[in-house]
Design a protein around this motif. Sequence first.
Motif, PDB file in Angstrom:
ATOM      1  N   SER A  57      32.792  42.358  76.587  1.00 15.32           N
ATOM      2  CA  SER A  57      31.472  41.702  76.616  1.00 15.32           C
ATOM      3  C   SER A  57      31.557  40.217  76.300  1.00 15.32           C
ATOM      4  O   SER A  57      30.538  39.523  76.320  1.00 15.32           O
ATOM      5  CB  SER A  57      30.524  42.396  75.629  1.00 15.32           C
ATOM      6  OG  SER A  57      31.050  42.339  74.311  1.00 15.32           O
ATOM      7  N   ARG A  58      32.768  39.715  76.022  1.00 11.42           N
ATOM      8  CA  ARG A  58      32.906  38.320  75.615  1.00 11.42           C
ATOM      9  C   ARG A  58      33.853  37.518  76.508  1.00 11.42           C
ATOM     10  O   ARG A  58      33.890  36.293  76.420  1.00 11.42           O
ATOM     11  CB  ARG A  58      33.415  38.258  74.160  1.00 11.42           C
ATOM     12  CG  ARG A  58      32.489  38.957  73.173  1.00 11.42           C
ATOM     13  CD  ARG A  58      33.100  39.057  71.782  1.00 11.42           C
ATOM     14  NE  ARG A  58      32.193  39.720  70.851  1.00 11.42           N
ATOM     15  CZ  ARG A  58      32.490  40.003  69.584  1.00 11.42           C
ATOM     16  NH1 ARG A  58      33.674  39.656  69.091  1.00 11.42           N
ATOM     17  NH2 ARG A  58      31.609  40.608  68.820  1.00 11.42           N
ATOM     18  N   ILE A  59      34.595  38.183  77.335  1.00 13.27           N
ATOM     19  CA  ILE A  59      35.621  37.518  78.123  1.00 13.27           C
ATOM     20  C   ILE A  59      34.997  36.602  79.175  1.00 13.27           C
ATOM     21  O   ILE A  59      33.928  36.907  79.728  1.00 13.27           O
ATOM     22  CB  ILE A  59      36.551  38.564  78.781  1.00 13.27           C
ATOM     23  CG1 ILE A  59      37.870  37.924  79.184  1.00 13.27           C
ATOM     24  CG2 ILE A  59      35.866  39.271  79.952  1.00 13.27           C
ATOM     25  CD1 ILE A  59      38.976  38.936  79.439  1.00 13.27           C
ATOM     26  N   THR A  60      35.637  35.481  79.431  1.00  9.13           N
ATOM     27  CA  THR A  60      35.116  34.520  80.407  1.00  9.13           C
ATOM     28  C   THR A  60      35.793  34.699  81.756  1.00  9.13           C
ATOM     29  O   THR A  60      36.826  35.363  81.877  1.00  9.13           O
ATOM     30  CB  THR A  60      35.369  33.080  79.923  1.00  9.13           C
ATOM     31  OG1 THR A  60      36.788  32.833  79.911  1.00  9.13           O
ATOM     32  CG2 THR A  60      34.808  32.868  78.524  1.00  9.13           C
TER      33      THR A  60
ATOM     34  N   GLN B 153      42.492  36.949  72.068  1.00 13.97           N
ATOM     35  CA  GLN B 153      41.667  35.761  71.883  1.00 13.97           C
ATOM     36  C   GLN B 153      40.247  35.997  72.374  1.00 13.97           C
ATOM     37  O   GLN B 153      39.266  35.556  71.757  1.00 13.97           O
ATOM     38  CB  GLN B 153      42.292  34.568  72.622  1.00 13.97           C
ATOM     39  CG  GLN B 153      43.626  34.106  72.065  1.00 13.97           C
ATOM     40  CD  GLN B 153      43.524  33.506  70.674  1.00 13.97           C
ATOM     41  OE1 GLN B 153      42.480  32.963  70.297  1.00 13.97           O
ATOM     42  NE2 GLN B 153      44.592  33.610  69.908  1.00 13.97           N
ATOM     43  N   ALA B 154      40.134  36.707  73.491  1.00 15.68           N
ATOM     44  CA  ALA B 154      38.813  36.953  74.089  1.00 15.68           C
ATOM     45  C   ALA B 154      37.969  37.910  73.255  1.00 15.68           C
ATOM     46  O   ALA B 154      36.739  37.961  73.424  1.00 15.68           O
ATOM     47  CB  ALA B 154      38.967  37.501  75.507  1.00 15.68           C
ATOM     48  N   SER B 155      38.605  38.650  72.356  1.00 18.77           N
ATOM     49  CA  SER B 155      37.842  39.572  71.497  1.00 18.77           C
ATOM     50  C   SER B 155      36.862  38.797  70.621  1.00 18.77           C
ATOM     51  O   SER B 155      35.851  39.337  70.171  1.00 18.77           O
ATOM     52  CB  SER B 155      38.787  40.386  70.614  1.00 18.77           C
ATOM     53  OG  SER B 155      39.346  39.590  69.584  1.00 18.77           O
ATOM     54  N   GLY B 156      37.185  37.507  70.362  1.00 13.85           N
ATOM     55  CA  GLY B 156      36.291  36.675  69.571  1.00 13.85           C
ATOM     56  C   GLY B 156      36.352  36.951  68.081  1.00 13.85           C
ATOM     57  O   GLY B 156      35.575  36.388  67.307  1.00 13.85           O
ATOM     58  N   ASN B 157      37.292  37.808  67.665  1.00 14.87           N
ATOM     59  CA  ASN B 157      37.429  38.135  66.250  1.00 14.87           C
ATOM     60  C   ASN B 157      38.662  37.429  65.697  1.00 14.87           C
ATOM     61  O   ASN B 157      39.790  37.744  66.091  1.00 14.87           O
ATOM     62  CB  ASN B 157      37.548  39.654  66.071  1.00 14.87           C
ATOM     63  CG  ASN B 157      37.503  40.083  64.618  1.00 14.87           C
ATOM     64  OD1 ASN B 157      38.272  39.613  63.795  1.00 14.87           O
ATOM     65  ND2 ASN B 157      36.599  41.006  64.314  1.00 14.87           N
TER      66      ASN B 157
END
Length: 234
Positions: free
Chosen positions: A115-118, A157-161
């Motif tokens: 839900s966060r990946i670009t 990195q894309a996990s945002g955590n």
Amino acid sequence: MARKSLTDVVADDLLDRIVAGEFAPNSLVPGELELSSQHEVSRMTVREAMKTLVAQRILRVERGRGTFVNPLASWGSLNAVLRAVSEGEDHAVVAVQLIELRRMLETGACELAASRITDEDLEDMGQQLSKMKAAHEASDVPAFVASDLAFHDIILQASGNIFVSVLFDPLHRILESRRAETSQVPQIQSNAIAMHGAILTALSQRKPELARVAMDNHMAQTLDDLKSYVLRSQ
């Protein structure tokens, strides 16, 4: 690179001796006087070095008896644990446990990333997957491993955590070493390429549950491949 203090030198040397098996779990380590003589440093320096290892739960002090080595499972330093397992002899157990750890962390990271990946992240993953395929065709194991690791790093990195990346950073060296070993097998490379493709598809659809399952399937396949192609031959 900063020069190590005498305290660090003594602590590192003692840890090296523990990792090498000179001092087994629950065994007594040399006292301050003996260590200060061996290293030609003051007893205060040795005392501080011992305190460092006690703080990391590598050593424990038993009043009236001395200082003892704790079992590996009690250690509180991830870097020290990685140092021990990467140089230890129980390869099979370490390899399996490493995949178990990855399975716990990376399935959750992949679910968050969905839900966060670009779009840029997805494009980068696609490029890494293409590089994996090219390396597979060229039998270039180092290039295959580099792209494999890069693919997974994008997801972390894309996990945002921020804690995910912090936890994985110390694992990088041992992961690279283990991947270099398993990726020697062409069939393992083929299986990894297929699984990475499924992960990329799931992330492209921005479906967290689908992404989690895709990563879990990849970790299960990785464990099966390890047992079938690597550990069975040892």
